[in-house]
Design a protein around this motif. Structure first.
Motif, mmCIF file in Angstrom:
data_model
loop_
_atom_site.group_PDB
_atom_site.id
_atom_site.type_symbol
_atom_site.label_atom_id
_atom_site.label_comp_id
_atom_site.label_asym_id
_atom_site.label_seq_id
_atom_site.Cartn_x
_atom_site.Cartn_y
_atom_site.Cartn_z
ATOM 1 N N CYS A 74 44.765 -18.902 78.092
ATOM 2 C CA CYS A 74 44.493 -18.585 79.510
ATOM 3 C C CYS A 74 44.227 -19.839 80.328
ATOM 4 O O CYS A 74 44.412 -19.839 81.549
ATOM 5 C CB CYS A 74 43.309 -17.629 79.614
ATOM 6 S SG CYS A 74 43.682 -16.016 78.919
ATOM 7 N N TRP A 77 46.581 -21.280 83.067
ATOM 8 C CA TRP A 77 46.622 -20.764 84.435
ATOM 9 C C TRP A 77 45.333 -21.044 85.193
ATOM 10 O O TRP A 77 45.072 -20.425 86.215
ATOM 11 C CB TRP A 77 46.896 -19.253 84.417
ATOM 12 C CG TRP A 77 48.269 -18.951 83.914
ATOM 13 C CD1 TRP A 77 49.426 -19.007 84.618
ATOM 14 C CD2 TRP A 77 48.637 -18.584 82.587
ATOM 15 N NE1 TRP A 77 50.489 -18.694 83.812
ATOM 16 C CE2 TRP A 77 50.033 -18.428 82.553
ATOM 17 C CE3 TRP A 77 47.928 -18.373 81.403
ATOM 18 C CZ2 TRP A 77 50.723 -18.058 81.416
ATOM 19 C CZ3 TRP A 77 48.607 -18.008 80.264
ATOM 20 C CH2 TRP A 77 50.001 -17.858 80.278
ATOM 21 N N ARG A 78 44.525 -21.974 84.752
ATOM 22 C CA ARG A 78 43.216 -22.187 85.386
ATOM 23 C C ARG A 78 43.308 -22.723 86.813
ATOM 24 O O ARG A 78 42.373 -22.583 87.582
ATOM 25 C CB ARG A 78 42.338 -23.083 84.530
ATOM 26 C CG ARG A 78 42.738 -24.529 84.483
ATOM 27 C CD ARG A 78 41.739 -25.315 83.648
ATOM 28 N NE ARG A 78 42.136 -26.682 83.522
ATOM 29 C CZ ARG A 78 42.852 -27.168 82.522
ATOM 30 N NH1 ARG A 78 43.237 -26.374 81.548
ATOM 31 N NH2 ARG A 78 43.175 -28.437 82.484
ATOM 32 N N GLU A 80 45.470 -21.589 88.946
ATOM 33 C CA GLU A 80 45.970 -20.468 89.735
ATOM 34 C C GLU A 80 45.042 -19.285 89.490
ATOM 35 O O GLU A 80 45.241 -18.518 88.552
ATOM 36 C CB GLU A 80 47.406 -20.158 89.359
ATOM 37 C CG GLU A 80 48.330 -21.338 89.652
ATOM 38 C CD GLU A 80 49.782 -21.030 89.388
ATOM 39 O OE1 GLU A 80 50.169 -19.856 89.477
ATOM 40 O OE2 GLU A 80 50.507 -21.982 89.092
ATOM 41 N N PRO A 81 43.989 -19.162 90.291
ATOM 42 C CA PRO A 81 42.921 -18.197 90.028
ATOM 43 C C PRO A 81 43.362 -16.751 89.830
ATOM 44 O O PRO A 81 42.836 -16.071 88.956
ATOM 45 C CB PRO A 81 42.009 -18.320 91.246
ATOM 46 C CG PRO A 81 42.276 -19.686 91.778
ATOM 47 C CD PRO A 81 43.712 -19.961 91.486
ATOM 48 N N SER A 82 44.334 -16.268 90.600
ATOM 49 C CA SER A 82 44.741 -14.865 90.438
ATOM 50 C C SER A 82 45.404 -14.637 89.086
ATOM 51 O O SER A 82 45.121 -13.648 88.409
ATOM 52 C CB SER A 82 45.670 -14.440 91.573
ATOM 53 O OG SER A 82 46.860 -15.200 91.545
ATOM 54 N N ASP A 83 46.274 -15.552 88.675
ATOM 55 C CA ASP A 83 46.907 -15.438 87.354
ATOM 56 C C ASP A 83 45.878 -15.623 86.250
ATOM 57 O O ASP A 83 45.927 -14.937 85.226
ATOM 58 C CB ASP A 83 48.026 -16.470 87.198
ATOM 59 C CG ASP A 83 49.233 -16.155 88.055
ATOM 60 O OD1 ASP A 83 49.377 -14.988 88.475
ATOM 61 O OD2 ASP A 83 50.033 -17.079 88.304
ATOM 62 N N ARG A 85 42.699 -14.871 86.277
ATOM 63 C CA ARG A 85 41.914 -13.632 86.126
ATOM 64 C C ARG A 85 42.710 -12.557 85.408
ATOM 65 O O ARG A 85 42.196 -11.857 84.536
ATOM 66 C CB ARG A 85 41.458 -13.133 87.499
ATOM 67 C CG ARG A 85 40.265 -13.874 88.055
ATOM 68 C CD ARG A 85 39.691 -13.183 89.284
ATOM 69 N NE ARG A 85 40.654 -13.108 90.392
ATOM 70 C CZ ARG A 85 40.830 -14.072 91.283
ATOM 71 N NH1 ARG A 85 40.118 -15.178 91.222
ATOM 72 N NH2 ARG A 85 41.711 -13.918 92.257
ATOM 73 N N LYS A 86 43.991 -12.433 85.768
ATOM 74 C CA LYS A 86 44.847 -11.404 85.171
ATOM 75 C C LYS A 86 45.007 -11.637 83.668
ATOM 76 O O LYS A 86 44.796 -10.724 82.863
ATOM 77 C CB LYS A 86 46.208 -11.400 85.863
ATOM 78 C CG LYS A 86 47.177 -10.369 85.334
ATOM 79 C CD LYS A 86 48.450 -10.321 86.153
ATOM 80 C CE LYS A 86 49.311 -11.512 85.884
ATOM 81 N NZ LYS A 86 50.640 -11.442 86.496
#
Length: 110
Positions: A74, A77-78, A80-83, A85-86
């Protein structure tokens, strides 16, 4: 000899030069991008993909020691906050399913 309140030419040019340097320097956030996301994706993504056979067979004994790889993946994607979280939600559900011996949850989230 005569001193006026106006800044000397040398001081003015120095201030202008410092301002130009400050405005043209890269933003601090841009310094964070040094390939870590792609490295995390390659390193931990390949480790997670290697578990595909164990997930298909329902082999929790092979999956449990590698659960940390899902969390580390994970990190790709750190920035890109929305990705982030997903994918973190998916990884958290998968890890929780594995820790609770719920192979159906692990297979669904994988």
């Amino acid at each position: 000899a005569f001193s006026s309140g106006i800044a000397a030419r040398r001081e003015m040019l120095g201030a202008v030069a410092a301002g130009v340097v400050a405005l043209n320097s890269p933003l601090p956030a841009l310094a964070d991008w040094q390939g870590e996301p792609s490295r995390a994706l390659k390193k931990y993504g390949s480790a997670v993909l290697a578990l595909e056979g164990a997930v298909a067979k329902g082999d929790l004994a092979a999956i449990k020691p590698k659960l940390r790889k899902f969390t580390l993946l994970c990190g790709a994607w750190r920035f890109e906050p929305s990705d982030f979280r997903k994918f973190s939600a998916i990884a958290d559900a998968l890890i929780e399913g594995a820790e609770n011996n719920q192979m159906d949850v692990v297979q669904a989230k994988y």
